[in-house]
Design a protein around this motif. Structure first.
Motif, short mmCIF file in Angstrom:
data_model
loop_
_atom_site.label_atom_id
_atom_site.label_comp_id
_atom_site.label_asym_id
_atom_site.label_seq_id
_atom_site.Cartn_x
_atom_site.Cartn_y
_atom_site.Cartn_z
N GLY A 173 0.81 -1.21 0.00
CA GLY A 173 0.00 0.00 0.00
C GLY A 173 0.85 1.25 0.00
O GLY A 173 2.05 1.22 -0.25
N VAL A 174 0.21 2.36 0.32
CA VAL A 174 0.90 3.65 0.31
C VAL A 174 0.21 4.58 1.30
O VAL A 174 -1.01 4.48 1.53
N LEU A 282 7.93 -0.36 -3.76
CA LEU A 282 7.06 0.59 -3.05
C LEU A 282 7.12 1.99 -3.63
O LEU A 282 6.11 2.70 -3.67
N VAL A 283 8.30 2.38 -4.09
CA VAL A 283 8.48 3.75 -4.56
C VAL A 283 7.58 4.06 -5.76
O VAL A 283 7.22 5.22 -5.98
N VAL A 284 7.22 3.05 -6.52
CA VAL A 284 6.36 3.26 -7.69
C VAL A 284 4.99 3.76 -7.26
O VAL A 284 4.45 4.73 -7.81
N VAL A 285 4.41 3.12 -6.23
CA VAL A 285 3.09 3.54 -5.76
C VAL A 285 3.19 4.86 -5.00
O VAL A 285 2.26 5.69 -5.04
N GLU A 286 4.30 5.10 -4.32
CA GLU A 286 4.49 6.40 -3.65
C GLU A 286 4.49 7.52 -4.68
O GLU A 286 3.89 8.58 -4.46
N VAL A 299 9.12 -5.32 -13.24
CA VAL A 299 9.65 -6.14 -12.15
C VAL A 299 8.66 -6.09 -10.98
O VAL A 299 7.89 -5.13 -10.83
N GLY A 300 8.72 -7.11 -10.14
CA GLY A 300 7.93 -7.11 -8.92
C GLY A 300 6.48 -6.76 -9.14
O GLY A 300 5.78 -7.35 -9.96
N GLY A 301 6.01 -5.75 -8.40
CA GLY A 301 4.61 -5.36 -8.46
C GLY A 301 4.27 -4.34 -9.52
O GLY A 301 3.12 -3.90 -9.60
#
Length: 376
Positions: A173-174, A282-286, A299-301
């Protein structure tokens, strides 16, 4: 409920894993669940309401800021005295491996969660030949537990393909209040652009290490006229990156936390992410929460959150032309940055940490305590 958490990395180190662990501890406290955390001793005795049980640690040679540790008889006695109802292992490797032995002895439900692709990391450190051994070790550890959690659908598939059983999905999440377009700042934009705030600003936030492949962004600077790059973060690869980007419109800003980090996200134009190894990102959703379109490697999520043409673009790992084209499309298309930024923010608002942590507690912790199979 009383939960003992074992982690290989914790404060004062700053990274995506530590962020998730702290948010988890906050959520447990919010739900009235008591917790302790076992981590390498770095002088921190408590995090908020959670006692930290420190174990003797030593620096990890490739990453000196990371301390590795092995639980001792003393730490076992401390965990036993806490009387946990459940034990949660954050990617058990050394501390977690010892913790799994403790958990079996204490006869409580055991939960593992996957947070780092050790095989990919080993490849970038020149130890790719160790891949089969690392998967054997991870498989052995994760299969000791009653259940395991993956951070993304891609990692869930990878874990199952490599023999890890009973794998669920613990989404990421974020914090939509911390990462918000409202933090946009003229002063920060001036800082990110080295005094050229009218030019498009690309942003990278994260660890500066080889597997992030940040060098690839130099091709974007060469091929897309007028764009500038701001790099937020630090790590063992920083000196090499500074040499690589010498003479380009690139700013290195080091670690940022709190309000400055929120302002950095909100004050850029496009978030660029070239990593070759990620369990989620995480930084992508941030960045999305801060109102930025994203151009990221698959990659990843990333594939779970980036909708091509809607909130950004994605490209195959090492596809530098695809990276360049994603940035070019956003820069060259009138209104694209704003439209995609709004779409990213709207998506992020559906991915709040409280709801995702509650899902983990209600659909994973509670069934395990009742002897049932989790439903995530």
């Amino acid at each position: 409920m009383r939960v003992a958490v074992f982690t290989e990395t914790f404060l004062p180190k700053i990274d995506g894993i530590v962020t998730v662990v702290c948010l988890m501890l906050d959520s447990l406290a919010r739900r009235g669940i008591e917790s302790v955390i076992v981590a390498a001793d770095q002088g921190i005795a408590r995090y908020a309401n959670t006692e930290v049980i420190g174990v003797p640690g030593f620096p990890c040679p490739p990453y000196p800021e990371l301390k590795l540790g092995i639980p001792t008889l003393r730490s076992y006695r401390q965990v036993k005295a806490f009387k946990p109802d459940l034990m949660h292992y954050i990617h058990p490797t050394l501390i977690g491996t010892g913790g799994l032995v403790m958990g079996k002895r204490l006869k409580v439900p055991l939960l593992t969660s996957f947070h780092i692709d050790l095989v990919k990391t080993a490849q970038f450190l020149g130890y790719g030949y160790m891949g089969p051994l690392l998967w054997w070790y991870m498989r052995r550890n994760f299969n000791v537990a009653d259940y395991s959690l993956a951070p993304s659908k891609a990692m869930q598939t990878l874990m199952v393909e490599n023999g890890i059983r009973n794998v669920g999905l613990w989404r990421r999440g974020v914090d939509i209040e911390k990462f918000d377009p409202a933090f946009r700042s003229a002063e920060m934009r001036d800082r990110l652009s080295d005094g050229h705030p009218d030019e498009p600003i690309l942003l990278y936030v994260g660890r500066l290490s080889p597997e992030k492949q940040i060098e690839q962004l130099k091709s974007v600077l060469d091929q897309v006229p007028g764009v500038r790059l701001a790099i937020v973060g630090d790590g063992p690869h920083r000196a090499a990156l500074e040499a690589h980007f010498a003479g380009t419109p690139t700013q290195f800003l080091g670690y940022m936390t709190g309000t400055p980090l929120s302002e950095a996200y909100a004050s850029a134009d496009i978030f660029t992410f070239t990593s070759a190894s990620e369990t989620f990102g995480l930084v992508v959703v941030e960045a999305m929460a801060a109102g930025l379109p994203v151009v990221a490697s698959r990659v990843g999520g990333v594939m779970d959150v980036v909708q091509p043409g809607v909130n950004g673009y994605s490209f195959t790992i090492d596809d530098i032309p695809g990276l360049i084209e994603g940035v070019r499309q956003i820069v060259a298309t009138p209104g694209a940055r704003e439209r995609m930024g709004r779409a990213g923010r709207a998506f992020a608002e559906t991915q709040t940490w409280p709801s995702i942590m509650d899902e983990m507690i209600d659909c994973c912790y509670m069934p395990l305590l009742e002897g049932k199979r989790p439903t995530i």
